[in-house]
Every structure is written in C-alpha cells, then in structure tokens.
Design a protein around this motif. Structure first.
Motif, PDB file in Angstrom:
ATOM      1  N   GLU A   4      -6.022   0.091  -7.618  1.00  0.00           N
ATOM      2  CA  GLU A   4      -5.787  -0.971  -6.635  1.00  0.00           C
ATOM      3  C   GLU A   4      -5.662  -0.424  -5.224  1.00  0.00           C
ATOM      4  N   SER A   5      -5.446   0.886  -5.100  1.00  0.00           N
ATOM      5  CA  SER A   5      -5.203   1.487  -3.781  1.00  0.00           C
ATOM      6  C   SER A   5      -6.366   1.247  -2.822  1.00  0.00           C
ATOM      7  N   TYR A  28       0.826  -1.213   0.000  1.00  0.00           N
ATOM      8  CA  TYR A  28       0.000   0.000   0.000  1.00  0.00           C
ATOM      9  C   TYR A  28       0.858   1.259   0.000  1.00  0.00           C
ATOM     10  N   ARG A  29       1.999   1.201   0.693  1.00  0.00           N
ATOM     11  CA  ARG A  29       2.911   2.357   0.703  1.00  0.00           C
ATOM     12  C   ARG A  29       3.424   2.664  -0.709  1.00  0.00           C
ATOM     13  N   ASN A  30       3.719   1.605  -1.442  1.00  0.00           N
ATOM     14  CA  ASN A  30       4.396   1.775  -2.723  1.00  0.00           C
ATOM     15  C   ASN A  30       3.451   2.048  -3.883  1.00  0.00           C
ATOM     16  N   ILE A  31       2.165   2.053  -3.614  1.00  0.00           N
ATOM     17  CA  ILE A  31       1.201   2.223  -4.701  1.00  0.00           C
ATOM     18  C   ILE A  31       0.646   3.639  -4.667  1.00  0.00           C
ATOM     19  N   GLY A  32       0.337   4.191  -5.796  1.00  0.00           N
ATOM     20  CA  GLY A  32      -0.171   5.565  -5.876  1.00  0.00           C
ATOM     21  C   GLY A  32      -1.622   5.659  -5.449  1.00  0.00           C
ATOM     22  N   ARG A  42     -18.334 -18.324   1.726  1.00  0.00           N
ATOM     23  CA  ARG A  42     -16.869 -18.390   1.665  1.00  0.00           C
ATOM     24  C   ARG A  42     -16.206 -17.053   1.360  1.00  0.00           C
ATOM     25  N   GLY A  43     -16.970 -16.061   0.940  1.00  0.00           N
ATOM     26  CA  GLY A  43     -16.372 -14.782   0.565  1.00  0.00           C
ATOM     27  C   GLY A  43     -15.989 -14.763  -0.910  1.00  0.00           C
ATOM     28  N   HIS A  44     -15.826 -13.541  -1.452  1.00  0.00           N
ATOM     29  CA  HIS A  44     -15.424 -13.372  -2.848  1.00  0.00           C
ATOM     30  C   HIS A  44     -13.899 -13.341  -2.946  1.00  0.00           C
ATOM     31  N   ARG A  45     -13.398 -13.825  -4.040  1.00  0.00           N
ATOM     32  CA  ARG A  45     -11.950 -13.718  -4.270  1.00  0.00           C
ATOM     33  C   ARG A  45     -11.609 -12.261  -4.558  1.00  0.00           C
ATOM     34  N   ARG A  46     -10.431 -11.842  -4.105  1.00  0.00           N
ATOM     35  CA  ARG A  46     -10.066 -10.415  -4.186  1.00  0.00           C
ATOM     36  C   ARG A  46      -9.819  -9.939  -5.609  1.00  0.00           C
ATOM     37  N   THR A  47      -9.783 -10.866  -6.561  1.00  0.00           N
ATOM     38  CA  THR A  47      -9.578 -10.455  -7.957  1.00  0.00           C
ATOM     39  C   THR A  47     -10.823  -9.785  -8.535  1.00  0.00           C
ATOM     40  N   TYR A  48     -11.973  -9.987  -7.873  1.00  0.00           N
ATOM     41  CA  TYR A  48     -13.213  -9.401  -8.375  1.00  0.00           C
ATOM     42  C   TYR A  48     -13.429  -8.000  -7.798  1.00  0.00           C
ATOM     43  N   ILE A  49     -14.042  -7.143  -8.590  1.00  0.00           N
ATOM     44  CA  ILE A  49     -14.385  -5.792  -8.128  1.00  0.00           C
ATOM     45  C   ILE A  49     -15.539  -5.913  -7.129  1.00  0.00           C
TER      46      ILE A  49
END
Length: 786
Positions: free
Chosen positions: A283-284, A274-278, A388-395
């Motif tokens: 994705e932030s 998170y530090r290294n991303i704008g 089970r929750g959604h996979r983080r690849t999905y919006i």
C-alpha cells in the motif's frame, strides 16, 4: 491607641517595604539618603524608612511617598564601591509621615508614632491564629519552597502578633502588598489582609501548577514522540526505508500548498497514514502516488486572464482567416468577463468538417486570453473511468483525464479543449457521454468528484471548448449543455488566403527554407487548391504545400539553386499530374440524369443521379451503396410519382410492365440522407416521360408522399459545390431561405437560387419539355408501353 510626634531623619526606599520586626539589608546611593543615615548614626541610630509610590522619581517630595512607614534601628553600615552604602536595619514600629522639613541636605521627617492597644478577646485571637496557621500551611503545601524548619517554627507560635509578623516577613510578597500589610495598623485587620493575600496566592499558584503540568505533559509527549520518531528513523535507515524523509518532504509541500482547510486536512491524514506504513507494504506506493497527485493539484491557484480586448481581437485576426462567429463569441465572453470581473465560462462546441481549424482556434483563444492550454482527445474513449478516474481500490488506479488535465495545466482556470467529443463511445465499462454531463453542466461542475481524487474539484472557472465533426453523433443531453458554433467549409477564396497568409509561411519555415529561397505564385496556389485537394478544410492543402517545400529543399541542395519559384506551369514537377477535376455541368440536357447536391464529411459535392427504365415486371432497383434513409426517400418518391401519374399521362400499366433502376455513381462510396429525394423524383419522371432535364440545374431537398419539399442541412457546403461545378440554377427548400440569407455573397455570387415549396416548382423549370396541365375532361394521349 496612643500617639506621639517625633522629628527624625528619613530615607525614601524604591521598590521595597520594611515591616516591623524585620531585619533586612538595603542599599542607598542618593546623596540625601546617605546624609540621612549619617545623621541617624550621630544621634540614636533611629531612621524612618518610607516607600516611594513611583520608584523612578529621583528627588521625592511629600506627595511621592506613602503615608505609613517604619522606624528602623540601624545595626550596621558598610561602604560599597561606586559610593553605595549597604545598611543593615531592624524594623521597630509603624509610624505615619506627617510632613517633611525644608532641609536641603537630607529628608527630615515629622512622624506620628502609635502603639496599638490590645482590645480583642482571647477567643477571637485564637480563631484568627488558627485560621492564619491553616491558610499558611495550605500556602506552603502549594508553594513547595518554604523550608520545613520555618513552617514548624511558625506553627509552634501561640502569639497572634508574632505569628502575623513572621508570616508577613517570610512569604514572598510584592512591595505593594507589604505596604498594604504595613498600613493595616490594627492587628485584626492585618491578619485578615494577610489571610486574603495568601488565599489569592494559593489560587494563583494552583493555576500556575496546572499550566506547568499541561506544558510538561505536552513537552513530555513531544519529547516522547521525538525520541520514538528518531528510533523509527534509525530502524528505517537500517532497513533502508525512507518513508519518514518523504513524509517530511510532503509536510513541507503541504505548508506551501494553496488550498482550503478541508483539502489540507485530507492530505494531512494521508501523510500520517504514509508515515505509519512500512516501505515494504504494497500500500506504500499507492498512498505515495495519491499524496503526490493531491499536492500537484492547483486547488486555489488561478492564472490572471487578459483584459485587453483589442489585443485579443488582433491575435484572433492574425492567427485565423474567417471564422467570424467564433471570434465574435470569444470577444463577447471577454467583454463580459471584464465588466463583471467574473463571467461564467461558456461551454462552446465548434462543429464542422475536419481541417477547418477547430483545434487551432482553441489554441489561439488561450493565447488571446492568457490562459493555460490543455488538450484532451476523446476520440475512441469508451471507459467511464477515463473521465471520472479509477477508484483507489483498484491496482493501477489514476485520475481521470479531466482531473489530470487540471493538474497538467497547474491552474484551476485553464482553457480545456475536449477534442472529438462526437467520437465518444460506450461499452460494458460505462457510458462516457453520461460521465461528461457532470463536467459540462455549469450547475454541477462546481463540485466535480473524481473517483481517484475523492475531493470535489471546482471546474466552474475552466473554459471548455469542444470540437465535433457531426452533431448527430453527440447524445442530446450532452448537446443541450453546450453552445454550438458552426465552423463551415472554406471557400476556394478563403483557402487561398489561409494558404498564402499562414500555411505557406509555416511550411517554408518548417522545411528549413526562407522567402528568399522559395516563392509561389497566386495562380499556382489556386491550382494546388482546385487540382490537388478535395476537402472542406485545409489539412490536405497544408500537406501538399509541405510536399512542394520538401522537394524544393532537396533541389536547392542537389542543384545548388539559390532560389526556387513555383508557378502554374512547373507545378506538376513537384506534385505530379492533377488529381482532381471539378465535375462540371454536362454539355447537353439528358433524360433521366439529374445533378443533386450532397454534404460529406469533407465538405459539399455534386451527386449525379441516373435513372433507367426497361421492360420488366415492375421491379424497383437501387444501387450505389445507398443507406436506409436514402432508400426510403426513393420509395417515397416512386409512391408520389404513381399518385400523380395521370398528370404526366403515365398509364397505370406502366409500373407493372417496366422496371425502374436508380443508380448513383461512385458506387464504392456509402451514401445516405434524405436530401436527394427531390433529385431522384426529378430523374425518375424524366426517365419515364422521356423529357430531358436541364444540365445547368442542381437541386436538394427532402420529398414527402404528397410532393412537399422539406428543409435540409449543410446548405453552405452544397451551394459551394454547385458553384464550383458551374451550375446556374439551384433549387433549395423554401424553408431554408433564412439559411441562404446568412451565407456570404462570395458563395452565392453567380447562382440563381430558387425556392421550392412542392415538386411542381422544380419540375416546371428542370424539365425541358412542356409539363402537361392537370387532367381535364378532354381525353389526352397517355404514355404507352415502349
């Protein structure tokens, strides 16, 4: 080596050693030392200086001093403030301390001087000199603090003794090391000792340099990172991005988080990402939401369960009337938890009709155990990702309901209510019931993996309580993992107590009233139960009591009444005309009409089955919205009747020339199940043989082709319905005898319960006419065409 005894004043030095050929200042303040210096100045200015073994001794004796010291010549004496003398002296030669005379004013030493004889050959001297210079040169290159002039001066010396003396004087040594050099009387020994000291110092200095380089490298790296971070901070401030501040805040929260090392490492990696991303990166916000979720999870945070079993019992008794099995199971669980310190949390499933208190009992259990309470409604959930929750690849990904419930509770051991687990459904998005298997399996839920969180969650300490209306709707593998506790329908007496002790008080308070402003008689309460509600539970009853309270509240305001009393006579004023009347037994015995017993989602009910026969072509009709199972029971019943038709003098032609029509009133209500089999057979035989059926008999049971009566379910509700309808005799399958014994006498009181093994057991009592004997050799009159 020549020796000579001398008598000379002496001074004991603290933390200092003077070598021959050494010119040095030293300060003295002790009275005995000052007197010794004065005595030396009065004679030949010669003074013997020797080092104390322990610098803290103020009045040393012979044993407190080293044996080898140095004879010095005093060059200068300066008086300093606070009675201190500063002495400038030059070392002359070594001497051995032999004894100290008894002189009260100063140390008067007997010393033995010696002069070293030169016994080494030239080659040995040269070898020692070169070795000394090489070691000294290496020492100077590592040390870096020795002046170039001194190095060149020593390197030019060709005399071994002078070189040894110069090196010993100019390299920084502790006084203990100098004392060892002083005690090395022979030149060769002194050279070897000095080389050894320098070699040791070289190693120490090299280690020190390595450490300093590592420290410097680390400091430089930290300094570099700090500078770069500050630059990034300024850049982000210019761009109005605040990732760094949030990342720092996450770091602080991570330090306070109670979690395992693996969990913290995972969160730390995400914070670094998170530090290294704008801030403007898509994705932030995703990473920020993920980090916040992980930090909010109670990884190792647990609440302390209550260990007061008496308090738990009192709470359960106060909050709920009846439900004995549920209360017993919870108190058993608490007892095991107290004795074993950590009992396995059971997975209970409360099964029963709506409104019987399944959800509220879970809240009371949480209160009794001092557990956090989380309710998860599973009705209509058809997406596996909900569990089970959604996979983080999905919006728009988010944790599943289980993980979210743990996060909401704030502890890892809450009481989690899985409401309406029988209403789970499945579609193309996955099988939700299969996803629940891992949650409710004690062997697997130790490491339950939510697709969003990705880090295994420990659900073994969660107390799961599920609720369901119908066990048949729950998949068998899921049902196998739960402990079923049946919450059956309430009797009218139980409803009366629940309404009086809980529901009425609750509605009075909810509608802004108090017991002084409104009251209700017991007879009125019983009339509300019997005349205005028809249900297994008490939800509808609570609504009716709320309706009474609302109208009473309006009446107190509009008509300025101080109090309102609800009686059986004025109840219609608040609730209107009576809506339900109990379908009591018929006034007389009738042909083709039999009272059956049925179980519905709102409790038990009596089912009046009517059968008519008429001339026709042998058709068999079924009406009243019957389900497939019920239709098949009717088919099995007519097959049984045809197989035993000779016993009832029914001709073979009868079924070809007559139509049989079975109808169950309330045709708009769907009906299904095998338990009406015996009732339909009895009604058909009555209609065919024209023998009336007793009006006070009710029955339930599944029929087979051979006339056997098979067991059924929902017996408590069915017997309750029979009792309310005023039935006197009730036939139940003989294999249900154990179920009847478990039912309270409050329900069975007044009922003559009889057990049927075959249809003949029922027909002999239910039919009012005489049942013919089995066909014998003598010909009997048969039932002919009408």
């Amino acid at each position: 080596m020549t020796e000579e005894m001398k008598h000379i004043p002496a001074v004991a030095l603290r933390g200092m050693t003077i070598l021959p050929a050494m010119i040095v200042h030293f300060d003295i303040s002790r009275e005995m030392s000052i007197k010794a210096v004065e005595q030396a100045m009065l004679s030949d200015q010669k003074l013997f200086v020797v080092t104390q073994k322990d610098p803290e001794v103020s009045e040393p004796v012979l044993d407190d001093l080293y044996r080898i010291g140095t004879i010095v010549e005093i060059k200068q004496v300066i008086k300093m403030p606070k009675n201190i003398l500063r002495v400038l002296a030059e070392g002359i030669q070594r001497a051995e301390l032999v004894d100290i005379s008894d002189n009260p004013e100063y140390l008067d030493a007997d010393i033995l001087t010696f002069v070293e004889e030169d016994t080494m050959d030239q080659n040995t001297k040269e070898a020692l000199l070169r070795s000394m210079k090489e070691t000294f040169e290496r020492y100077c290159s590592v040390n870096g603090k020795v002046s170039k002039e001194l190095i060149s001066q020593i390197m030019e010396l060709n005399d071994l003794e002078k070189a040894t003396a110069q090196i010993a004087m100019n390299i920084p040594l502790y006084y203990e090391q100098k004392q060892k050099v002083l005690e090395a009387v022979e030149l060769k020994e002194r050279c070897e000792l000095l080389c050894s000291i320098m070699e040791n110092e070289i190693q120490i200095l090299q280690i020190k340099i390595e450490i300093q380089e590592k420290v410097k490298e680390r400091i430089d790296k930290n300094q570099r990172e700090y500078i770069m971070r500050e630059q990034m901070k300024l850049i982000r401030e210019e761009l109005k991005e605040d990732n760094v501040n949030e990342a720092d805040q996450f770091e602080e929260e991570l330090k306070k988080l109670k979690a395992s090392k693996e969990v913290k490492e995972k969160i730390q990696k995400e914070i670094q990402r998170y530090r290294n991303i704008g801030m403007n990166s898509g994705e932030s916000s995703v990473i920020r939401g993920y980090i916040e979720t992980l930090l909010e999870m109670p990884w190792d945070k647990a609440s302390k369960d209550s260990k007061d079993i008496e308090r738990a019992r009192e709470i359960l008794e106060a909050d709920h009337y009846g439900l004995e099995k549920v209360k017993e199971r919870i108190l058993e669980f608490l007892s095991v938890r107290i004795l074993t310190k950590k009992g396995d949390s059971p997975i209970l499933c409360l099964v029963g009709p709506p409104g019987t208190g399944k959800t509220s009992i879970a809240r009371s259990i949480a209160k009794a155990l001092d557990k956090k309470y989380v309710r998860i409604s599973l009705g209509g959930v058809r997406d596996e990702a909900e569990i089970r929750g959604h996979r983080r690849t999905y919006i728009g990904a988010m944790p599943g309901r289980i993980a979210n419930g743990i996060r909401t509770a704030g502890v890892k051991n809450p009481l989690m209510l899985l409401d309406e687990i029988d209403k789970l459904s499945s579609d193309y998005k996955g099988d939700t019931a299969s996803a629940m298997l891992e949650v409710l399996d004690g062997e697997q839920n130790v490491k339950f993996r939510d697709h969003y969180i990705e880090i295994p969650l420990d659900l073994s300490e969660v107390l799961f309580i599920a609720t369901a209306n119908d066990v048949q709707s729950i998949p068998r593998p899921l049902l196998d993992r739960m402990e079923l506790i049946e919450v059956t329908s309430y009797t009218e007496n139980e409803k009366f107590h629940i309404a009086k002790e809980h529901l009425w008080i609750k509605q009075v308070e909810k509608n802004g009233l108090n017991p002084e402003k409104i009251s209700i008689t017991d007879d009125a309460l019983r009339k509300v139960i019997s005349g205005y509600t028809r249900e297994a539970g008490v939800r509808g009853l609570e609504r009716k009591l709320g309706e009474i309270c609302r109208k009473a509240a309006r009446e107190t305001l509009e008509k300025k009444k101080k109090s309102v009393k609800i009686t059986e006579e004025n109840l219609e004023k608040y609730l209107g005309k009576v809506r339900f009347t109990i379908q009591t037994l018929n006034d007389q015995d009738e042909i083709g009409i039999v009272r059956g017993l049925a179980w519905t989602s709102v409790g038990g009910d009596t089912l009046q089955i009517e059968v008519n026969t008429m001339p026709g072509r042998g058709e068999f009709k079924l009406t009243g919205q019957l389900g497939d199972v019920m239709k098949e029971s009717a088919q099995a019943g007519i097959s049984y009747i045809r197989s035993v038709s000779s016993q009832y003098h029914i001709s073979d032609e009868y079924f070809r020339k007559h139509d049989i029509h079975i109808h169950i009133p309330e045709g708009a209500v769907p009906k299904d199940g095998p338990s009406a089999g015996v009732t339909m057979v009895t009604a058909m035989i009555s209609a065919i043989t024209k023998i009336p059926v007793r009006a006070d008999v009710a029955m339930t049971g599944e029929i087979t082709l051979r006339g056997r009566v098979l067991p059924i379910g929902g017996l408590k509700e069915k017997l309750l319905a029979a009792r309310n309808a005023g039935m006197k005799i009730v036939f139940v399958p003989s294999k249900n005898k154990l179920d009847v014994e478990e039912i309270s006498t409050e329900i069975t009181k007044g009922l003559d319960i009889r057990y049927a093994e075959t249809m003949e057991d029922i027909l002999q009592v239910a039919l009012t006419g005489k049942i013919p004997e089995k066909k014998s050799g003598k010909k009997k009159k048969k039932v002919e065409d009408e």
